[in-house]
Design an enzyme around this catalytic site. Structure first.
Site, PDB file in Angstrom:
ATOM      1  N   ASN A   9     -30.489 -69.884 -33.674  1.00  0.00           N
ATOM      2  CA  ASN A   9     -30.042 -69.917 -34.788  1.00  0.00           C
ATOM      3  C   ASN A   9     -30.453 -68.888 -35.616  1.00  0.00           C
ATOM      4  OD1 ASN A   9     -29.254 -71.626 -37.163  1.00  0.00           O
ATOM      5  ND2 ASN A   9     -30.866 -72.949 -36.999  1.00  0.00           N
ATOM      6  N   LYS A  11     -29.398 -69.680 -38.688  1.00  0.00           N
ATOM      7  CA  LYS A  11     -29.756 -70.012 -40.167  1.00  0.00           C
ATOM      8  C   LYS A  11     -28.635 -69.723 -41.547  1.00  0.00           C
ATOM      9  CE  LYS A  11     -34.191 -71.371 -38.818  1.00  0.00           C
ATOM     10  NZ  LYS A  11     -35.288 -71.573 -39.467  1.00  0.00           N
ATOM     11  N   HIS A  94     -31.339 -80.579 -37.742  1.00  0.00           N
ATOM     12  CA  HIS A  94     -31.855 -79.557 -38.251  1.00  0.00           C
ATOM     13  C   HIS A  94     -33.073 -79.739 -39.046  1.00  0.00           C
ATOM     14  CE1 HIS A  94     -34.618 -75.335 -38.896  1.00  0.00           C
ATOM     15  NE2 HIS A  94     -33.613 -75.212 -37.928  1.00  0.00           N
ATOM     16  N   GLU A  96     -34.635 -78.733 -41.040  1.00  0.00           N
ATOM     17  CA  GLU A  96     -34.255 -77.624 -42.423  1.00  0.00           C
ATOM     18  C   GLU A  96     -32.987 -78.553 -43.242  1.00  0.00           C
ATOM     19  OE1 GLU A  96     -33.594 -73.899 -41.564  1.00  0.00           O
ATOM     20  OE2 GLU A  96     -35.493 -73.887 -41.394  1.00  0.00           O
ATOM     21  N   GLU A 166     -38.782 -78.978 -32.136  1.00  0.00           N
ATOM     22  CA  GLU A 166     -39.188 -78.269 -33.264  1.00  0.00           C
ATOM     23  C   GLU A 166     -40.236 -78.608 -34.277  1.00  0.00           C
ATOM     24  OE1 GLU A 166     -36.241 -74.260 -33.250  1.00  0.00           O
ATOM     25  OE2 GLU A 166     -35.850 -76.174 -35.028  1.00  0.00           O
ATOM     26  N   GLY A 172     -41.185 -70.265 -38.882  1.00  0.00           N
ATOM     27  CA  GLY A 172     -40.967 -69.955 -39.860  1.00  0.00           C
ATOM     28  C   GLY A 172     -42.222 -69.510 -40.312  1.00  0.00           C
ATOM     29  N   SER A 213     -41.008 -70.215 -34.412  1.00  0.00           N
ATOM     30  CA  SER A 213     -42.153 -68.967 -34.427  1.00  0.00           C
ATOM     31  C   SER A 213     -42.241 -68.551 -32.510  1.00  0.00           C
ATOM     32  CB  SER A 213     -43.158 -69.244 -34.963  1.00  0.00           C
ATOM     33  OG  SER A 213     -43.770 -69.620 -36.753  1.00  0.00           O
TER      34      SER A 213
HETATM   35  P1  13P Z   1     -38.210 -70.107 -36.865  1.00  0.00           P
HETATM   36  O1  13P Z   1     -38.113 -69.355 -35.240  1.00  0.00           O
HETATM   37  O2  13P Z   1     -37.815 -68.647 -37.712  1.00  0.00           O
HETATM   38  O3  13P Z   1     -39.433 -70.575 -36.159  1.00  0.00           O
HETATM   39  O4  13P Z   1     -37.563 -70.527 -36.500  1.00  0.00           O
HETATM   40  C1  13P Z   1     -37.640 -71.724 -36.568  1.00  0.00           C
HETATM   41  C2  13P Z   1     -36.053 -72.400 -35.942  1.00  0.00           C
HETATM   42  O5  13P Z   1     -36.099 -72.933 -36.682  1.00  0.00           O
HETATM   43  C3  13P Z   1     -34.738 -72.341 -34.809  1.00  0.00           C
HETATM   44  O6  13P Z   1     -34.051 -73.656 -35.745  1.00  0.00           O
END
Ligand code: 13P
Length: 257
Positions: A9, A11, A94, A96, A166, A172, A213
């Site tokens: 992803n 983002k 997601h 976010e 997640e 992150g 992560s």
């Molecule tokens: P990170 O791997 O950067 O922590 O992000 C995970 C994520 O949100 C994947 O959708």
């Protein structure tokens, strides 16, 4: 056996040029690991050019979001009709999007149904935030999100869905869950909920990834748990060598050699 699936992803990262450069840098490495389903989810504007680069390969392409309507006066939105034929997967719900863009469980359910209706594979994200985790609400939150996302979906369609667990506190932050924590939620809570909604066979057939992560250093730990079918990778998927290495290690843990 469920086919492992590693998805990147990206983002809100990479211009079109950068996205194409990144794909070129990882394409050979990814193609060398056909045992694992590999999916790239660049920003919307890069889907078309990246689809061109992936043509003739078995690397999957996914969007990061989608509206549930096919068309209409929804300024700025992208519909399943626009995605189908261009990509095969779509990330839905997601954290976010839930946190910053007000996505609700109900909206996630509508999007999952729309994706299925248009032949797209939904990658549905669930996970508790830090406060919920510390309050001991993880199981209830995750189970509730799964129930809401799968509402009104029959078992045959449910089997086409990929779930990404997640935990929000792990995204992150560099603070991944442990394999044991992730496996408990995925094997116990998520598959347990699916077994209640459907049956044991369906619960075992649906693929569930861990996300938060993950990187080339910790991917083996997650893949070693039979209940964890892969990863939804954020930051590390923007580094060609590391992402390829993660896919390689995933294949190694699941299939040996
Ligand atoms: P990170 O791997 O950067 O922590 O992000 C995970 C994520 O949100 C994947 O959708």
């Amino acid at each position: 056996m469920r086919t492992p699936i590693i998805a990147g992803n990206w983002k809100m990262h990479t211009t079109v040029e950068e996205a194409m450069e990144l794909v070129r840098a990882m394409l050979d490495g990814l193609q060398a690991v056909p045992q694992v389903e590999r999916v790239l989810c660049p920003p919307f504007v890069s889907l078309y050019p990246v689809a061109g680069l992936l043509k003739g390969t078995d690397i999957g392409l996914g969007a990061q979001n989608m509206h549930w309507e096919e068309k209409g006066a929804f300024t700025g939105e992208i519909s399943p009709l626009m995605l189908k034929g261009l990509c095969q997967y779509v990330i839905i719900g997601h954290s976010e999007r839930r946190t910053y863009f007000g996505e609700t469980d109900e909206g996630v359910n509508r999007k999952v149904k729309a994706a299925l209706a248009h032949g797209l594979t939904p990658i549905v994200c669930v996970g508790e935030n830090l406060a919920q985790n510390e309050a001991g609400e993880t199981d209830a939150v995750v189970s509730g999100q799964v129930r809401a996302a799968f509402a009104g979906i029959d078992a045959a369609s449910a089997r086409r869905i990929v779930i990404a667990y997640e935990p929000v506190w792990a995204i992150g932050t560099g603070r991944a869950a442990t394999g044991e924590q992730a496996s408990r939620v995925i094997g116990g809570v998520i598959r347990g909920t699916l077994a209640e909604l459907y049956d044991a066979g369906t619960a075992q057939a649906i693929r569930v990834q861990y996300g938060g992560s993950t990187n080339a250093k910790n991917i083996r730990e997650f893949m070693a748990y039979p209940d964890i079918d892969g990863a939804l990778v954020g930051g590390a998927s923007l580094k060609a060598d590391e992402f390829v290495e993660m896919v390689r290690l995933a294949a190694k843990v699941k299939f040996g050699a």
